[in-house]
Design a protein around this motif. Sequence first.
Motif, PDB file in Angstrom:
ATOM      1  N   PHE A  28       0.842  -1.206   0.000  1.00 17.32           N
ATOM      2  CA  PHE A  28       0.000   0.000   0.000  1.00 17.32           C
ATOM      3  C   PHE A  28       0.874   1.251   0.000  1.00 17.32           C
ATOM      4  O   PHE A  28       0.670   2.171  -0.793  1.00 17.32           O
ATOM      5  CB  PHE A  28      -0.930   0.001   1.223  1.00 17.32           C
ATOM      6  N   ILE A  29       1.854   1.290   0.883  1.00 16.83           N
ATOM      7  CA  ILE A  29       2.733   2.465   0.976  1.00 16.83           C
ATOM      8  C   ILE A  29       3.499   2.648  -0.327  1.00 16.83           C
ATOM      9  O   ILE A  29       3.560   3.745  -0.878  1.00 16.83           O
ATOM     10  CB  ILE A  29       3.701   2.340   2.178  1.00 16.83           C
ATOM     11  N   PHE A  30       4.051   1.548  -0.870  1.00 12.57           N
ATOM     12  CA  PHE A  30       4.826   1.644  -2.095  1.00 12.57           C
ATOM     13  C   PHE A  30       3.962   2.131  -3.258  1.00 12.57           C
ATOM     14  O   PHE A  30       4.414   2.918  -4.098  1.00 12.57           O
ATOM     15  CB  PHE A  30       5.467   0.301  -2.452  1.00 12.57           C
ATOM     16  N   SER A  31       2.710   1.719  -3.304  1.00 15.92           N
ATOM     17  CA  SER A  31       1.824   2.146  -4.392  1.00 15.92           C
ATOM     18  C   SER A  31       1.589   3.651  -4.372  1.00 15.92           C
ATOM     19  O   SER A  31       1.245   4.236  -5.394  1.00 15.92           O
ATOM     20  CB  SER A  31       0.486   1.410  -4.314  1.00 15.92           C
ATOM     21  N   LYS A  32       1.789   4.269  -3.226  1.00 14.40           N
ATOM     22  CA  LYS A  32       1.587   5.718  -3.114  1.00 14.40           C
ATOM     23  C   LYS A  32       2.864   6.505  -3.364  1.00 14.40           C
ATOM     24  O   LYS A  32       2.821   7.536  -4.018  1.00 14.40           O
ATOM     25  CB  LYS A  32       1.041   6.083  -1.718  1.00 14.40           C
ATOM     26  N   VAL A  33       3.999   6.036  -2.849  1.00 14.13           N
ATOM     27  CA  VAL A  33       5.227   6.833  -2.938  1.00 14.13           C
ATOM     28  C   VAL A  33       6.161   6.389  -4.066  1.00 14.13           C
ATOM     29  O   VAL A  33       7.012   7.175  -4.488  1.00 14.13           O
ATOM     30  CB  VAL A  33       5.997   6.860  -1.596  1.00 14.13           C
ATOM     31  N   LEU A  34       6.036   5.142  -4.521  1.00 14.57           N
ATOM     32  CA  LEU A  34       6.812   4.609  -5.646  1.00 14.57           C
ATOM     33  C   LEU A  34       8.322   4.751  -5.470  1.00 14.57           C
ATOM     34  O   LEU A  34       9.055   4.988  -6.424  1.00 14.57           O
ATOM     35  CB  LEU A  34       6.374   5.275  -6.966  1.00 14.57           C
ATOM     36  N   ASP A  35       8.773   4.614  -4.232  1.00 16.71           N
ATOM     37  CA  ASP A  35      10.201   4.683  -3.939  1.00 16.71           C
ATOM     38  C   ASP A  35      10.482   3.708  -2.801  1.00 16.71           C
ATOM     39  O   ASP A  35       9.891   3.815  -1.727  1.00 16.71           O
ATOM     40  CB  ASP A  35      10.587   6.113  -3.543  1.00 16.71           C
ATOM     41  N   LYS A  36      11.408   2.768  -3.046  1.00 11.77           N
ATOM     42  CA  LYS A  36      11.667   1.706  -2.081  1.00 11.77           C
ATOM     43  C   LYS A  36      12.171   2.246  -0.742  1.00 11.77           C
ATOM     44  O   LYS A  36      11.721   1.827   0.317  1.00 11.77           O
ATOM     45  CB  LYS A  36      12.663   0.716  -2.668  1.00 11.77           C
TER      46      LYS A  36
END
Length: 183
Positions: A28-36
Amino acid sequence: MEVKSVIPENDKIIEVFITRHSQKIYNFIFSKVLDKNITEDIFQETFIKMVKTLKKGEYSEEGKFLSWVMRIAHNLVIDHFRQTQRKRIFRNFEDFSFLSGIEDGSPDAEKHLIRQQTENRVKRLIEELPPDQQDVIIMRIYRDMTFKEISEEMGVNINTSLGRMRYALTNLRKIAKRNNISI
């Protein structure tokens, strides 16, 4: 994506929850910020906040536990974007459109012209304000920052930022009246 030493050994319930739901929260978090890297930071902070809240006994069982943790992650993502957005104080009015949220989508040339004229008038009015008042107007109205965020950004107390906004609005009215512009 590993949670670092915030889980005491005797809290097996928290450990089971993290094991069961960590991938869903991470995705969920990655889908929003797109940065590992940012995702990992927010992921860690989410679980730190969760554990601290549970340890303080401040969690109220009004809804589902997973939804509550997802809300924590969501709020941290929003905080991240607010922080990155407010890194710069805009003074160059070409960087953004004042009325971008008011469009109705129709390709009406007259509406476009009126909108452009209104934007130009507003820009001219704001440009006549002192720089500190310009900054407060831009941060509050166009960047949607809270007065607390504005005070932190400008390095002043919250009452100063509130006062600058009040003076800016008062001065905008005076400038508009002096230029025969109704607002």
